[in-house]
Design a protein around this motif. Structure first.
Motif, PDB file in Angstrom:
ATOM      1  N   ARG A 203       0.854  -1.197   0.000  1.00 56.16           N
ATOM      2  CA  ARG A 203       0.000   0.000   0.000  1.00 56.16           C
ATOM      3  C   ARG A 203       0.884   1.240   0.000  1.00 56.16           C
ATOM      4  O   ARG A 203       1.688   1.451   0.912  1.00 56.16           O
ATOM      5  CB  ARG A 203      -0.941   0.018   1.206  1.00 56.16           C
ATOM      6  CG  ARG A 203      -1.905   1.204   1.150  1.00 56.16           C
ATOM      7  CD  ARG A 203      -3.183   0.965   1.909  1.00 56.16           C
ATOM      8  NE  ARG A 203      -2.978   0.957   3.346  1.00 56.16           N
ATOM      9  CZ  ARG A 203      -3.930   0.620   4.227  1.00 56.16           C
ATOM     10  NH1 ARG A 203      -5.118   0.233   3.789  1.00 56.16           N
ATOM     11  NH2 ARG A 203      -3.681   0.627   5.514  1.00 56.16           N
ATOM     12  N   GLU A 204       0.706   2.058  -1.041  1.00 57.45           N
ATOM     13  CA  GLU A 204       1.542   3.235  -1.226  1.00 57.45           C
ATOM     14  C   GLU A 204       0.947   4.507  -0.631  1.00 57.45           C
ATOM     15  O   GLU A 204       1.685   5.409  -0.233  1.00 57.45           O
ATOM     16  CB  GLU A 204       1.758   3.484  -2.721  1.00 57.45           C
ATOM     17  CG  GLU A 204       2.494   2.371  -3.441  1.00 57.45           C
ATOM     18  CD  GLU A 204       2.681   2.682  -4.909  1.00 57.45           C
ATOM     19  OE1 GLU A 204       3.753   2.361  -5.428  1.00 57.45           O
ATOM     20  OE2 GLU A 204       1.743   3.247  -5.537  1.00 57.45           O
ATOM     21  N   ARG A 205      -0.389   4.588  -0.585  1.00 58.41           N
ATOM     22  CA  ARG A 205      -1.007   5.857  -0.203  1.00 58.41           C
ATOM     23  C   ARG A 205      -2.353   5.617   0.456  1.00 58.41           C
ATOM     24  O   ARG A 205      -3.086   4.698   0.094  1.00 58.41           O
ATOM     25  CB  ARG A 205      -1.190   6.736  -1.447  1.00 58.41           C
ATOM     26  CG  ARG A 205      -1.803   8.091  -1.187  1.00 58.41           C
ATOM     27  CD  ARG A 205      -1.572   9.046  -2.352  1.00 58.41           C
ATOM     28  NE  ARG A 205      -2.261   8.669  -3.574  1.00 58.41           N
ATOM     29  CZ  ARG A 205      -3.497   9.068  -3.874  1.00 58.41           C
ATOM     30  NH1 ARG A 205      -4.191   9.816  -3.038  1.00 58.41           N
ATOM     31  NH2 ARG A 205      -4.042   8.707  -5.018  1.00 58.41           N
ATOM     32  N   VAL A 206      -2.683   6.479   1.428  1.00 59.89           N
ATOM     33  CA  VAL A 206      -4.022   6.557   2.016  1.00 59.89           C
ATOM     34  C   VAL A 206      -4.413   8.028   2.004  1.00 59.89           C
ATOM     35  O   VAL A 206      -3.705   8.873   2.563  1.00 59.89           O
ATOM     36  CB  VAL A 206      -4.064   6.014   3.453  1.00 59.89           C
ATOM     37  CG1 VAL A 206      -5.448   6.236   4.065  1.00 59.89           C
ATOM     38  CG2 VAL A 206      -3.690   4.539   3.496  1.00 59.89           C
ATOM     39  N   GLY A 207      -5.550   8.341   1.364  1.00 60.06           N
ATOM     40  CA  GLY A 207      -5.905   9.743   1.209  1.00 60.06           C
ATOM     41  C   GLY A 207      -4.786  10.468   0.488  1.00 60.06           C
ATOM     42  O   GLY A 207      -4.304  10.015  -0.545  1.00 60.06           O
ATOM     43  N   GLY A 208      -4.335  11.569   1.068  1.00 60.33           N
ATOM     44  CA  GLY A 208      -3.229  12.308   0.479  1.00 60.33           C
ATOM     45  C   GLY A 208      -1.891  12.005   1.112  1.00 60.33           C
ATOM     46  O   GLY A 208      -0.910  12.709   0.851  1.00 60.33           O
ATOM     47  N   LEU A 209      -1.827  10.963   1.932  1.00 61.89           N
ATOM     48  CA  LEU A 209      -0.581  10.617   2.624  1.00 61.89           C
ATOM     49  C   LEU A 209       0.168   9.515   1.899  1.00 61.89           C
ATOM     50  O   LEU A 209      -0.430   8.524   1.466  1.00 61.89           O
ATOM     51  CB  LEU A 209      -0.875  10.142   4.052  1.00 61.89           C
ATOM     52  CG  LEU A 209      -1.362  11.181   5.054  1.00 61.89           C
ATOM     53  CD1 LEU A 209      -1.636  10.500   6.388  1.00 61.89           C
ATOM     54  CD2 LEU A 209      -0.342  12.301   5.235  1.00 61.89           C
ATOM     55  N   THR A 210       1.476   9.674   1.790  1.00 63.33           N
ATOM     56  CA  THR A 210       2.349   8.629   1.275  1.00 63.33           C
ATOM     57  C   THR A 210       3.442   8.366   2.312  1.00 63.33           C
ATOM     58  O   THR A 210       3.656   9.163   3.240  1.00 63.33           O
ATOM     59  CB  THR A 210       3.007   9.036  -0.048  1.00 63.33           C
ATOM     60  OG1 THR A 210       3.856  10.172   0.166  1.00 63.33           O
ATOM     61  CG2 THR A 210       1.952   9.377  -1.098  1.00 63.33           C
ATOM     62  N   ARG A 227      -2.568  15.566   8.839  1.00 65.77           N
ATOM     63  CA  ARG A 227      -4.002  15.242   8.926  1.00 65.77           C
ATOM     64  C   ARG A 227      -4.786  15.965   7.826  1.00 65.77           C
ATOM     65  O   ARG A 227      -5.702  15.400   7.247  1.00 65.77           O
ATOM     66  CB  ARG A 227      -4.545  15.614  10.307  1.00 65.77           C
ATOM     67  CG  ARG A 227      -3.947  14.774  11.425  1.00 65.77           C
ATOM     68  CD  ARG A 227      -4.480  15.194  12.776  1.00 65.77           C
ATOM     69  NE  ARG A 227      -3.794  14.509  13.861  1.00 65.77           N
ATOM     70  CZ  ARG A 227      -4.390  13.919  14.879  1.00 65.77           C
ATOM     71  NH1 ARG A 227      -5.710  13.919  14.950  1.00 65.77           N
ATOM     72  NH2 ARG A 227      -3.686  13.339  15.819  1.00 65.77           N
ATOM     73  N   THR A 228      -4.404  17.216   7.585  1.00 69.49           N
ATOM     74  CA  THR A 228      -5.053  17.953   6.502  1.00 69.49           C
ATOM     75  C   THR A 228      -4.799  17.269   5.170  1.00 69.49           C
ATOM     76  O   THR A 228      -5.696  17.122   4.331  1.00 69.49           O
ATOM     77  CB  THR A 228      -4.539  19.403   6.471  1.00 69.49           C
ATOM     78  OG1 THR A 228      -4.851  20.038   7.715  1.00 69.49           O
ATOM     79  CG2 THR A 228      -5.185  20.178   5.333  1.00 69.49           C
ATOM     80  N   ARG A 229      -3.553  16.837   4.971  1.00 68.54           N
ATOM     81  CA  ARG A 229      -3.187  16.154   3.723  1.00 68.54           C
ATOM     82  C   ARG A 229      -3.943  14.840   3.586  1.00 68.54           C
ATOM     83  O   ARG A 229      -4.347  14.455   2.478  1.00 68.54           O
ATOM     84  CB  ARG A 229      -1.684  15.920   3.700  1.00 68.54           C
ATOM     85  CG  ARG A 229      -1.160  15.423   2.349  1.00 68.54           C
ATOM     86  CD  ARG A 229       0.336  15.220   2.359  1.00 68.54           C
ATOM     87  NE  ARG A 229       1.044  16.448   2.714  1.00 68.54           N
ATOM     88  CZ  ARG A 229       1.768  16.605   3.817  1.00 68.54           C
ATOM     89  NH1 ARG A 229       1.892  15.609   4.674  1.00 68.54           N
ATOM     90  NH2 ARG A 229       2.371  17.740   4.062  1.00 68.54           N
ATOM     91  N   LEU A 230      -4.147  14.120   4.701  1.00 64.30           N
ATOM     92  CA  LEU A 230      -4.855  12.855   4.675  1.00 64.30           C
ATOM     93  C   LEU A 230      -6.223  13.008   4.045  1.00 64.30           C
ATOM     94  O   LEU A 230      -6.617  12.205   3.173  1.00 64.30           O
ATOM     95  CB  LEU A 230      -4.982  12.313   6.104  1.00 64.30           C
ATOM     96  CG  LEU A 230      -5.913  11.115   6.323  1.00 64.30           C
ATOM     97  CD1 LEU A 230      -5.402   9.885   5.565  1.00 64.30           C
ATOM     98  CD2 LEU A 230      -6.050  10.820   7.811  1.00 64.30           C
ATOM     99  N   PHE A 231      -6.974  14.020   4.443  1.00 62.63           N
ATOM    100  CA  PHE A 231      -8.360  14.177   3.980  1.00 62.63           C
ATOM    101  C   PHE A 231      -8.482  15.057   2.736  1.00 62.63           C
ATOM    102  O   PHE A 231      -9.579  15.173   2.186  1.00 62.63           O
ATOM    103  CB  PHE A 231      -9.219  14.746   5.105  1.00 62.63           C
ATOM    104  CG  PHE A 231      -9.415  13.785   6.238  1.00 62.63           C
ATOM    105  CD1 PHE A 231     -10.272  12.696   6.104  1.00 62.63           C
ATOM    106  CD2 PHE A 231      -8.734  13.944   7.429  1.00 62.63           C
ATOM    107  CE1 PHE A 231     -10.449  11.803   7.151  1.00 62.63           C
ATOM    108  CE2 PHE A 231      -8.908  13.049   8.481  1.00 62.63           C
ATOM    109  CZ  PHE A 231      -9.760  11.989   8.345  1.00 62.63           C
TER     110      PHE A 231
END
Length: 234
Positions: A203-210, A227-231
């Motif tokens: 798994r490379e990414r979740v939401g905007g997180l890498t 957290r902002t990047r995640l959503f």
């Protein structure tokens, strides 16, 4: 909350054990002055053996999960909690994985002790994209991308079709798959449904997180910008 209870809830020991930390002079302020159990000081000023306290409840962290490690607190074999400080497993509220990666899947795994945040991440309506790199046992047929994107694929034992997913073919046996839901062993079952087998999954990414440059088996606490990047990608 009293300082003793707060430190105990962070997993440093039972309340009795934390009382002993105070008696032994191991709890100090940032200047090295010994603290007492009934002192009222900001938590960010407290030190144990010279080290700052772990983050308070509301913790969110990212782990680069290696192969062969299980997302469980009780399973046999190596667990994701073995990669964290031992006290993280004793925190109250409990530090839980946000969903799971199976033993033979590596990559980005989130953990939190915030139940509302966990629900927000995994809730179907959030549709946070999750990106996987899959290595396959057989060559791709060529129709998988259209089938996965159609939103009509049914998996064995399921009563509703999968949401549309995006497949980016890298070569004959490697593809990047973006999901917007999280069903049990979904990536492996999707490829099985088209007559293929996943040999390796990351798994490379979740939401905007890498993971960025986070090494295999390492972790880091996420801040408000993370957290902002995640959503941001939902």
């Amino acid at each position: 909350m009293k300082l003793v209870k707060h430190i105990a809830n962070l997993g440093y020991g039972s309340r009795k054990q934390v009382q002993w930390l105070f008696r032994e002079g191991r709890v100090t302020d940032a200047d090295g002055e010994v603290l007492y159990a009934d002192d009222a000081v900001p938590l960010d000023a407290v030190r144990i053996d010279g080290e700052p306290l772990d983050p308070p409840p509301g913790l969110l962290l990212m782990l680069h999960k290696p192969l062969g490690v299980t997302c469980s607190t009780k399973d046999t074999g190596r667990l994701v909690y073995d990669l964290l400080p031992p006290r993280y497993r004793l925190r109250d509220p409990l530090l839980s994985t946000v969903g799971r990666l199976d033993r033979e899947t590596s990559g980005l795994l989130l953990l939190t002790d915030d139940g509302q945040l966990l629900h927000r991440i995994i809730a179907p309506k959030s549709r946070l994209p999750k990106v996987y790199l899959a290595t396959l046992a057989q060559d791709l047929r060529g129709d998988e991308a259209a089938l996965f994107a159609a939103g009509t694929l049914m998996l064995d034992g399921e009563k509703t079709p999968l949401l549309p997913a995006e497949l980016d073919v890298l070569d004959a046996r490697r593809a990047r798959l973006t999901l917007h839901e999280g069903r049990y062993h979904q990536v492996r079952r999707m490829f099985a449904a088209v007559g293929n087998h996943v040999e390796a999954l990351h798994r490379e990414r979740v939401g905007g997180l890498t993971l960025g440059d986070l090494p295999d088996g390492q972790w880091r606490v996420l801040d408000e910008e993370d957290r902002t990047r995640l959503f941001a990608a939902s």
